[in-house]
Design a protein around this motif. Sequence first.
Motif, short mmCIF file in Angstrom:
data_model
loop_
_atom_site.label_atom_id
_atom_site.label_comp_id
_atom_site.label_asym_id
_atom_site.label_seq_id
_atom_site.Cartn_x
_atom_site.Cartn_y
_atom_site.Cartn_z
N PHE A 1 0.87 -1.16 0.00
CA PHE A 1 0.00 0.00 0.00
C PHE A 1 0.91 1.23 0.00
CE2 PHE A 1 -1.97 -3.53 2.09
CZ PHE A 1 -3.29 -3.51 1.70
N ALA A 2 0.87 2.02 -1.07
CA ALA A 2 1.84 3.11 -1.23
C ALA A 2 1.15 4.46 -1.36
CB ALA A 2 2.72 2.86 -2.45
N ASP A 3 1.62 5.43 -0.59
CA ASP A 3 1.26 6.85 -0.75
C ASP A 3 -0.24 7.10 -0.67
OD1 ASP A 3 3.99 7.41 -1.21
OD2 ASP A 3 3.76 6.83 -3.31
N SER A 4 -0.89 6.43 0.25
CA SER A 4 -2.32 6.66 0.41
C SER A 4 -2.57 8.05 0.95
CB SER A 4 -2.91 5.62 1.37
OG SER A 4 -4.27 5.94 1.65
N ALA A 5 -3.58 8.73 0.40
CA ALA A 5 -3.95 10.06 0.89
C ALA A 5 -4.78 9.99 2.16
CB ALA A 5 -4.74 10.80 -0.19
N ASP A 6 -5.11 8.79 2.62
CA ASP A 6 -5.92 8.58 3.81
C ASP A 6 -5.31 7.41 4.58
OD1 ASP A 6 -8.26 7.97 5.56
OD2 ASP A 6 -9.23 9.48 4.34
N ASN A 7 -6.15 6.62 5.23
CA ASN A 7 -5.66 5.37 5.77
C ASN A 7 -5.32 4.44 4.62
OD1 ASN A 7 -6.42 6.21 8.48
ND2 ASN A 7 -8.52 5.83 7.84
N ALA A 8 -4.24 3.71 4.71
CA ALA A 8 -3.93 2.77 3.65
C ALA A 8 -4.90 1.60 3.64
CB ALA A 8 -2.50 2.26 3.80
N LEU A 9 -5.20 1.07 4.83
CA LEU A 9 -6.12 -0.06 4.96
C LEU A 9 -7.04 0.23 6.13
CD1 LEU A 9 -7.12 -2.95 4.34
CD2 LEU A 9 -5.26 -3.80 5.79
N ALA A 10 -8.36 0.21 5.88
CA ALA A 10 -9.35 0.46 6.92
C ALA A 10 -10.21 -0.78 7.10
CB ALA A 10 -10.22 1.67 6.57
N VAL A 11 -10.28 -1.24 8.34
CA VAL A 11 -11.12 -2.39 8.69
C VAL A 11 -12.15 -1.87 9.68
CG1 VAL A 11 -11.13 -4.74 9.59
CG2 VAL A 11 -9.11 -3.89 8.37
N ILE A 12 -13.41 -1.76 9.26
CA ILE A 12 -14.40 -1.05 10.04
C ILE A 12 -15.72 -1.81 10.09
CG2 ILE A 12 -13.35 1.19 9.52
CD1 ILE A 12 -15.52 1.67 7.44
N GLU A 13 -16.60 -1.39 10.96
CA GLU A 13 -17.99 -1.85 11.01
C GLU A 13 -18.10 -3.37 11.12
OE1 GLU A 13 -19.93 -0.18 7.62
OE2 GLU A 13 -19.37 1.88 8.14
N ASN A 14 -17.38 -3.91 12.09
CA ASN A 14 -17.45 -5.34 12.39
C ASN A 14 -16.84 -6.22 11.31
OD1 ASN A 14 -18.12 -7.21 14.41
ND2 ASN A 14 -19.93 -7.86 13.28
N ALA A 15 -15.98 -5.68 10.51
CA ALA A 15 -15.27 -6.50 9.51
C ALA A 15 -14.24 -7.39 10.21
CB ALA A 15 -14.58 -5.60 8.49
N ARG A 16 -13.84 -8.46 9.51
CA ARG A 16 -12.81 -9.38 10.01
C ARG A 16 -11.80 -9.61 8.89
NH1 ARG A 16 -13.93 -12.01 14.73
NH2 ARG A 16 -12.45 -13.68 14.20
N VAL A 17 -10.54 -9.20 9.14
CA VAL A 17 -9.53 -9.23 8.08
C VAL A 17 -8.21 -9.74 8.64
CG1 VAL A 17 -8.22 -7.82 6.43
CG2 VAL A 17 -10.64 -7.31 6.86
N THR A 18 -7.54 -10.59 7.88
CA THR A 18 -6.17 -11.00 8.20
C THR A 18 -5.23 -10.39 7.15
OG1 THR A 18 -6.38 -13.04 6.93
CG2 THR A 18 -6.92 -13.14 9.26
N VAL A 19 -4.07 -9.95 7.61
CA VAL A 19 -3.09 -9.32 6.73
C VAL A 19 -1.74 -9.98 7.00
CG1 VAL A 19 -2.06 -7.16 5.96
CG2 VAL A 19 -4.38 -7.16 6.93
N ARG A 20 -1.11 -10.50 5.94
CA ARG A 20 0.16 -11.20 6.11
C ARG A 20 1.20 -10.65 5.14
NH1 ARG A 20 0.16 -15.95 8.82
NH2 ARG A 20 2.03 -16.59 7.65
N ALA A 21 2.44 -10.51 5.65
CA ALA A 21 3.61 -10.20 4.82
C ALA A 21 3.34 -9.04 3.86
CB ALA A 21 4.03 -11.44 4.05
N SER A 22 2.70 -7.99 4.34
CA SER A 22 2.37 -6.84 3.50
C SER A 22 3.11 -5.60 3.99
CB SER A 22 0.87 -6.62 3.47
OG SER A 22 0.20 -7.72 2.88
N ARG A 23 3.13 -4.56 3.14
CA ARG A 23 3.89 -3.36 3.46
C ARG A 23 3.06 -2.11 3.18
NH1 ARG A 23 9.26 -1.81 4.11
NH2 ARG A 23 9.72 0.32 3.42
N VAL A 24 3.19 -1.14 4.07
CA VAL A 24 2.54 0.16 3.91
C VAL A 24 3.61 1.24 3.92
CG1 VAL A 24 0.91 1.81 4.89
CG2 VAL A 24 0.45 -0.64 5.07
N ASP A 25 3.59 2.10 2.90
CA ASP A 25 4.56 3.19 2.79
C ASP A 25 3.83 4.52 2.62
OD1 ASP A 25 7.13 1.71 2.66
OD2 ASP A 25 6.25 0.90 0.83
N GLY A 26 4.15 5.50 3.47
CA GLY A 26 3.78 6.88 3.22
C GLY A 26 2.31 7.22 3.28
#
Length: 572
Positions: free
Chosen positions: A152-177
């Motif tokens: 996830f690169a150069d997001s103008a907001d949150n790069a990843l949003a998990v909201i409203e009772n969502a269920r998410v797994t994230v593995r071996a990922s990268r967020v920049d800027g």
Amino acid sequence: MVKKYVVSPHGGRGGHPDIASALRAAAARGRAARVEIAPGHYEERLVVRGEVELVALGEPGSVVVSRPRGTVLDALGTVAVRGLVLVGRGADAGVVDCQGGALVLDRVEVRAHDAVSVHVRPHAAATLTDCLFRFGRVVFAGSAGHVERCRFADSADNALAVIENARVTVRASRVDGARVHGVRVSDAWAHLTGCEVTGTEKAALMADTRAELTVEDCTVEAVHMAALAFIEQSGGSVRGLRVTDAENGVLVASGADPSVHGSVFADCRDTGVHVQDAGRGTFDDCEILGAGNVGILSTRGGAPRVTGCRVSGGNVGIAVTDKARGRFARTAVMDLTGVALRVWDESKAVFEQMRVERCPFGLETRGNGGTTAELTDTTVHDFAMAAVAAVGQSRATLERVRAERGLLGFSAGEEAQLHLRDCGVSGATAGGALAHGSARLVAVNLDVAGAESFGVCVTGSAYLDVAHSRFDGCGATGMRFDGSGGGRLVECSVTGTGATAVQHNGRVDLTTLRTTLPVVRIAEPAAAPASVVNNYYGPVFHSAVHHAQLAWNNSQVVQQQTDRSDEDGAGR
């Protein structure tokens, strides 16, 4: 059986000139479809329904699908997209809008200019693997998801949003800027494993509004605010997190209560662990290295539980301030420029089995009578100033505390109270214990050995109550009482070859003192002469005064000037 459709911008026998026509044909047939797309740039909106797979025939990135504005991929059903680049602008619903069903994005790049990259809506599910998301955010709202090896690169907001009772797994990922958070979990559940986050402008990983966030073996580097934040009654587990160059390593506030284990917070510009505003949290087997201000801070009603941690480098090790609380056990604090343990301003802290090394001060307490500290089973080594110093009206209780190699062992000043039981001081260059101001120092089984000056000293109007204590080898005197300070000694002994056992002012009970050294009464300084103040009702002159006009005790004064020619006969 899956029906195959081929798309080529140059047309061809049996092929489709655009993707939309292939999708219409697949929808009309009503069967599972595979749409193979030749390399090229397609400017169109893809509405995908049913069981459809979109595949780039060339290398990933050779097929670009874009629109000037709005959603590029509208998916409902069982949809898989492989190797495409999707580019959109101003798509509030998302460049990719998963309205329902199950979506798979594999080796897909999504460029969302002023838009949401991917929006996974309630009751839908999405699996994102080996993808690149640029500029926009990925949102899971009331949905399920799995993200693996994505960037996830150069997001103008949150790069990843998990909201409203969502269920998410994230593995071996990268967020920049990201301009806001790297990953935000709000009223939802997320599990991050082996991820990297760097360059965010706010908390890199944020859990709020009763979120549940689990972080394992992740890295956060060079972020502008906190690396990890739990607020608003959120919780979760953090294990194996490594943080470098953040404002705060982890921030806990407003009723949040996470568990943090085996993590490292290095070179944080302000604090390594920061707990405030009724935040709690359990911190176990963590390292805080080189914090710019405080290694572990509990303030404004915070109440952390810290066990088996290590704080080294930086300014202050552990600080509990502004009506906060904290319990700290089996923790080492070393190599600081300031104070190892600080309790201020109506705070309450309990320290057990601590080890303090090479810090100017060990424990420092300051504040009103509501400021209390308990220190037990602790060693303080190589301190430049004092092992323990209590001032103000604070109260400190020490049990089985050893202070070795420093200037002064234990000190109580102003109106503070310091209680010692089974404590000892050795190798102090000044003395073992000092009570000054109007403080009160109470000691049972205090053992002071090898102090270069005194074993215990009382100055000002302080009070000393010592029982069953030993003072051996003190260079100048075992005990000294100056000023109007007094006290009581019960079954105490002074041994060694020092000059005197006790130097006192006559205000201490020595009846049970055991010593072979001299006991010397200090002559009190002569009283200062009384100051005489003459208060005359009217002016007092010490030499001749001419041409004065005086008035006192008048509510109104009229002043007139007479020409001197009338007095001495001279003309005008």
